[in-house]
Design a protein around this motif. Structure first.
Motif, PDB file in Angstrom:
ATOM      1  N   VAL A 157       4.378  -7.360   4.913  1.00 12.77           N
ATOM      2  CA  VAL A 157       3.951  -7.915   3.627  1.00 12.77           C
ATOM      3  C   VAL A 157       2.572  -7.374   3.248  1.00 12.77           C
ATOM      4  CG1 VAL A 157       3.276 -10.029   2.436  1.00 12.77           C
ATOM      5  CG2 VAL A 157       5.368  -9.995   3.787  1.00 12.77           C
ATOM      6  N   ALA A 158       1.677  -7.266   4.243  1.00 13.77           N
ATOM      7  CA  ALA A 158       0.342  -6.723   3.969  1.00 13.77           C
ATOM      8  C   ALA A 158       0.438  -5.283   3.468  1.00 13.77           C
ATOM      9  CB  ALA A 158      -0.517  -6.793   5.230  1.00 13.77           C
ATOM     10  N   GLY A 159       1.293  -4.483   4.111  1.00 10.97           N
ATOM     11  CA  GLY A 159       1.484  -3.104   3.669  1.00 10.97           C
ATOM     12  C   GLY A 159       2.099  -3.029   2.284  1.00 10.97           C
ATOM     13  N   ALA A 160       3.063  -3.907   2.026  1.00 10.26           N
ATOM     14  CA  ALA A 160       3.703  -3.946   0.705  1.00 10.26           C
ATOM     15  C   ALA A 160       2.700  -4.338  -0.372  1.00 10.26           C
ATOM     16  CB  ALA A 160       4.871  -4.933   0.736  1.00 10.26           C
ATOM     17  N   PHE A 161       1.864  -5.337  -0.079  1.00 11.26           N
ATOM     18  CA  PHE A 161       0.860  -5.774  -1.054  1.00 11.26           C
ATOM     19  C   PHE A 161      -0.182  -4.689  -1.318  1.00 11.26           C
ATOM     20  CE2 PHE A 161       1.932 -10.361  -0.292  1.00 11.26           C
ATOM     21  CZ  PHE A 161       2.244 -10.629  -1.605  1.00 11.26           C
ATOM     22  N   LEU A 162      -0.601  -3.990  -0.260  1.00 11.53           N
ATOM     23  CA  LEU A 162      -1.597  -2.933  -0.431  1.00 11.53           C
ATOM     24  C   LEU A 162      -1.037  -1.821  -1.315  1.00 11.53           C
ATOM     25  CD1 LEU A 162      -4.341  -1.726   0.254  1.00 11.53           C
ATOM     26  CD2 LEU A 162      -3.326  -0.750   2.334  1.00 11.53           C
ATOM     27  N   THR A 163       0.219  -1.448  -1.067  1.00 12.00           N
ATOM     28  CA  THR A 163       0.862  -0.415  -1.881  1.00 12.00           C
ATOM     29  C   THR A 163       1.007  -0.869  -3.330  1.00 12.00           C
ATOM     30  OG1 THR A 163       2.132   0.233   0.071  1.00 12.00           O
ATOM     31  CG2 THR A 163       2.865   1.109  -2.040  1.00 12.00           C
ATOM     32  N   ALA A 164       1.432  -2.121  -3.506  1.00 10.38           N
ATOM     33  CA  ALA A 164       1.593  -2.656  -4.861  1.00 10.38           C
ATOM     34  C   ALA A 164       0.249  -2.710  -5.589  1.00 10.38           C
ATOM     35  CB  ALA A 164       2.207  -4.047  -4.797  1.00 10.38           C
ATOM     36  N   LEU A 165      -0.816  -3.055  -4.848  1.00 13.24           N
ATOM     37  CA  LEU A 165      -2.155  -3.108  -5.452  1.00 13.24           C
ATOM     38  C   LEU A 165      -2.610  -1.724  -5.898  1.00 13.24           C
ATOM     39  CD1 LEU A 165      -4.692  -4.776  -6.120  1.00 13.24           C
ATOM     40  CD2 LEU A 165      -5.500  -4.311  -3.792  1.00 13.24           C
ATOM     41  N   ILE A 166      -2.382  -0.721  -5.042  1.00 17.40           N
ATOM     42  CA  ILE A 166      -2.737   0.650  -5.412  1.00 17.40           C
ATOM     43  C   ILE A 166      -1.960   1.073  -6.664  1.00 17.40           C
ATOM     44  CG2 ILE A 166      -2.585   3.073  -4.687  1.00 17.40           C
ATOM     45  CD1 ILE A 166      -3.020   2.061  -1.791  1.00 17.40           C
ATOM     46  N   ASN A 167      -0.682   0.768  -6.675  1.00 16.97           N
ATOM     47  CA  ASN A 167       0.160   1.082  -7.829  1.00 16.97           C
ATOM     48  C   ASN A 167      -0.368   0.392  -9.082  1.00 16.97           C
ATOM     49  OD1 ASN A 167       2.242   1.671  -9.601  1.00 16.97           O
ATOM     50  ND2 ASN A 167       3.864   1.195  -8.149  1.00 16.97           N
ATOM     51  N   TYR A 168      -0.709  -0.884  -8.941  1.00 13.58           N
ATOM     52  CA  TYR A 168      -1.169  -1.684 -10.078  1.00 13.58           C
ATOM     53  C   TYR A 168      -2.475  -1.129 -10.639  1.00 13.58           C
ATOM     54  CZ  TYR A 168      -1.082  -6.011 -12.808  1.00 13.58           C
ATOM     55  OH  TYR A 168      -1.000  -6.928 -13.826  1.00 13.58           O
ATOM     56  N   VAL A 169      -3.396  -0.786  -9.736  1.00 12.00           N
ATOM     57  CA  VAL A 169      -4.702  -0.272 -10.167  1.00 12.00           C
ATOM     58  C   VAL A 169      -4.548   1.079 -10.875  1.00 12.00           C
ATOM     59  CG1 VAL A 169      -6.920   0.618  -9.347  1.00 12.00           C
ATOM     60  CG2 VAL A 169      -6.029  -1.530  -8.436  1.00 12.00           C
TER      61      VAL A 169
END
Length: 332
Positions: free
Chosen positions: A125-137
């Motif tokens: 989940v931490a890896g998924a959130f980090l990837t999603a955050l990078i995508n979002y930014v």
């Protein structure tokens, strides 16, 4: 939605729910050792005194429950993502969410000695959130455009795939088979510890996704209409993406890269009950569970004594289905 159509949709959801329960009993009874349905039922109610009780309760039942939870989580994650992006071809794989979860878990497996299974979903989940955050930014430009989100997600997904392979090649050789099996997508060897780790994520985020179904319905009308109806568009998108990432990440942490369920199940649900997310989300959850149960049953039964990962079958079905949808949209 018209009352008659709603009642029909409820009957459809109930019918598939019963089918899921029946399929679960079949999956409990069949495998390398076939067990009569009577013994299976007695084991479930705690009255089976045969040796088969151990096989059913300790080995098959957690595997069946894992298939249900993982399938439902991936399906709802896909349904929410399709609603946010307003594209029926979207799935957690597309935005790099599952790729980020995969990188995090493979790094954890290869770099940490004697790791605990309790940490794997959290790391995923931490890896998924980090990837999603990078995508979002990276996709942010005076707000989030679904089109930019998809394009950047495809790039991130490709990068995550390359990084995963690098970690696999550079890691210890004895872990390669275990990591490859996990990356293919498998619920082989799941036990009650996996269920304890996974069920809270599913129990929290699927109901929350259902509660936000009205917001998804509003967003499906288009950005201008949604804002005109009072939707706090960017905030609700962020919250809904959070739900989708949490479900996909937790599922990947337990079962690995089971692909295409997040694409298949919501699309099937939309065909059966229409475009209301109050109906799409629950039916997607049930259909996702059924798809993974069938894939796992096929993996156990078709190539005995081998146990083929369920992800092989979901990919085998999902890839041509994705191509069909893609060409159909181009033709339209």
């Amino acid at each position: 939605m018209h009352k008659g159509k709603t009642q029909k949709a409820v009957f459809i959801i109930a019918g598939f729910s019963l089918a899921m329960l029946a399929l679960s009993i079949v999956c409990l009874s069949f495998g390398g050792t076939s067990i009569p349905f009577k013994e299976t039922f007695l084991s479930l109610i705690g009255k089976n005194e045969e040796a088969s009780d151990l096989i059913i309760i300790q080995f098959r039942l957690p595997r069946i429950l894992a298939a249900i939870l993982v399938g439902a989580a991936l399906a709802v994650a896909g349904a929410v993502l399709q609603g946010v992006i307003r594209n029926p071809l979207a799935s957690p794989d597309l935005l790099g969410v599952t790729g980020g979860a995969s990188v995090a878990v493979v790094a954890f497996m290869t770099l940490v000695t004697g790791y605990s299974i309790h940490w794997v979903p959290v790391i995923a989940v931490a890896g998924a959130f980090l990837t999603a955050l990078i995508n979002y930014v990276l996709a942010w430009k005076k707000g989030i455009s679904p089109f930019r989100l998809v394009l950047i997600g495809i790039g991130i997904s490709t990068a995550m795939g390359a990084l995963t392979m690098f970690l696999l090649i550079s890691g210890p050789a004895y872990l390669a088979a275990q990591v490859l099996n996990w990356m293919t997508g498998s619920i082989y060897g799941t036990n009650w510890t996996y269920i304890e780790v996974l069920w809270p994520w599913v129990a929290v985020f699927i109901p929350l996704s259902f509660l936000f179904a009205k917001e998804l319905n509003v967003q499906s009308l288009g950005e201008a209409t949604a804002v005109g109806l009072g939707s706090r568009l960017q905030l609700s998108r962020m919250v809904l993406l959070f739900f989708s990432v949490a479900l996909a990440g937790a599922a990947v942490g337990v079962a690995g890269m089971v692909s295409f369920i997040g694409l298949l199940a919501p699309h099937m649900a939309r065909k059966l009950v229409g475009h209301s997310y109050k109906l799409i989300i629950p039916l997607s959850a049930v259909l996702g569970a059924i798809i993974l149960l069938l894939a796992d049953l096929a993996g156990r039964m078709l190539f005995l004594p081998l146990d083929i990962p369920a992800g092989v079958f979901t990919a085998g079905i999902g890839a041509p289905f994705f191509m069909y949808l893609l060409f159909k949209r181009k033709a339209a």
